[in-house]
Design an enzyme around this catalytic site. Sequence first.
Site, short mmCIF file in Angstrom:
data_model
loop_
_atom_site.label_atom_id
_atom_site.label_comp_id
_atom_site.label_asym_id
_atom_site.label_seq_id
_atom_site.Cartn_x
_atom_site.Cartn_y
_atom_site.Cartn_z
N HIS A 47 0.49 3.43 -10.54
CA HIS A 47 -0.49 3.95 -9.57
C HIS A 47 0.26 4.72 -8.47
CE1 HIS A 47 -3.74 3.74 -6.58
NE2 HIS A 47 -4.50 3.00 -7.35
N ASP A 77 -12.05 10.05 -6.80
CA ASP A 77 -11.62 8.88 -7.58
C ASP A 77 -12.03 9.15 -9.03
OD1 ASP A 77 -10.84 6.42 -8.45
OD2 ASP A 77 -12.12 5.26 -7.09
N GLU A 85 -1.98 8.93 -11.24
CA GLU A 85 -1.63 7.67 -11.87
C GLU A 85 -1.51 7.80 -13.38
OE1 GLU A 85 -4.57 4.87 -10.42
OE2 GLU A 85 -4.79 6.07 -8.58
N ARG A 116 0.96 -6.64 -9.65
CA ARG A 116 1.41 -6.11 -8.35
C ARG A 116 1.46 -7.19 -7.28
NH1 ARG A 116 -3.46 -2.52 -5.62
NH2 ARG A 116 -5.09 -4.09 -5.77
N ARG A 156 0.85 -1.20 0.00
CA ARG A 156 0.00 0.00 0.00
C ARG A 156 0.88 1.25 0.00
NH1 ARG A 156 -4.74 0.88 -1.58
NH2 ARG A 156 -5.63 -0.78 -0.28
O1 TA6 Z 1 -6.88 4.20 -8.83
C1 TA6 Z 1 -7.90 4.44 -7.98
C2 TA6 Z 1 -8.41 3.13 -7.44
O2 TA6 Z 1 -8.81 2.29 -8.47
C3 TA6 Z 1 -9.54 3.46 -6.45
O3 TA6 Z 1 -10.80 3.10 -6.92
C4 TA6 Z 1 -9.12 2.81 -5.17
O4 TA6 Z 1 -9.82 1.71 -4.83
C5 TA6 Z 1 -7.62 2.61 -5.37
O5 TA6 Z 1 -7.40 2.46 -6.72
C6 TA6 Z 1 -6.91 1.58 -4.54
O6 TA6 Z 1 -7.18 0.28 -4.94
P1 TA6 Z 1 -6.64 -0.93 -4.10
O7 TA6 Z 1 -7.05 -2.17 -4.83
O8 TA6 Z 1 -5.13 -0.79 -4.06
O9 TA6 Z 1 -7.23 -0.83 -2.72
#
Ligand code: TA6
Length: 296
Positions: free
Chosen positions: A161, A206, A265, A91, A65
Amino acid sequence: MPTLPPSVRLETGQGGLPVVRVAAPTATAEIYLHGAHVTSWVPAGQRPVLWLSAASRFEAASAIRGGVPICFPWFGARAGQPQAPKHGFARLSDWELVGARDQGDDVVVELRLTDDDATRASAWPYVFEATFTVVVGTELSMTLEVTNRDTTEFTFEEALHTYVAVGDVRSTEVTGLEGVGYIDRSSGPGTVPGEPGPARFAGPTDRIYLATTAQTTVRDVTGRRSVTTLKDGSATTVIWNPWVDNARALADFGDHEWTGMVCVETCNVRGDRILLEPDQSHTVAARLAVSGLSAP
Ligand code: TA6
């Protein structure tokens, strides 16, 4: 194991996962082989530019994260495949360290992922090669090249991301997306017309900005600095901050950490996804640079 220059060490990182630690003359960085995940980039004299959650898991079954997760070969949920992991398998995969070298004051690290039994049995079963090249220096350059090694065409989505660390997201703005239409995932599936000013954060955010190749700048007023992303081979930009409730709902995200990050991103998703014929390659790149805050 490739021969590494003294500026690069392969060590055991958090959770026992292998990590590439880079000490270039102008910056340090860390890249986990799990996900080819850049978790840290600290240019000399700067605070860390990438945000990393103190609650992140470091384990084979989870994505890290923070830093720069690579989303590939799909973004978000895989349509019609509820069992498929969100944001694809890249990932969650262990990438191979292909090599590293000094390049002037920069250090170049190259990692690779190819199909295996698990990916061929996944929601995206194709034969492929992905190479991720990270150049660590006063700038952080990240390049993902995907090659179709299959006998049939395929499409894919991808995202670098990137979690940018900020002093306070509530006093942060992102410039470069003015006038660009976006899908607002907080409110619905339709496309919203672009706004005349910079993107600001006053609640869960988002957004998928479509058909934009523009450079963006995170203007972090509290942290008194700017982080610019120059992109290449990317037609989509996503910005994200979970805000209070969504952060609480994520087990690997500290309840109060949302104020200190914003994701910007570099992507090709939805209508901007990539189609490759056999033997064709596609490259997406993001180059981050940090500077003191200039007047708006
Ligand atoms: O890029 C934005 C996103 O797709 C959000 O919708 C949010 O959920 C984030 O990524 C994080 O996703 P994750 O699967 O890492 O919790």
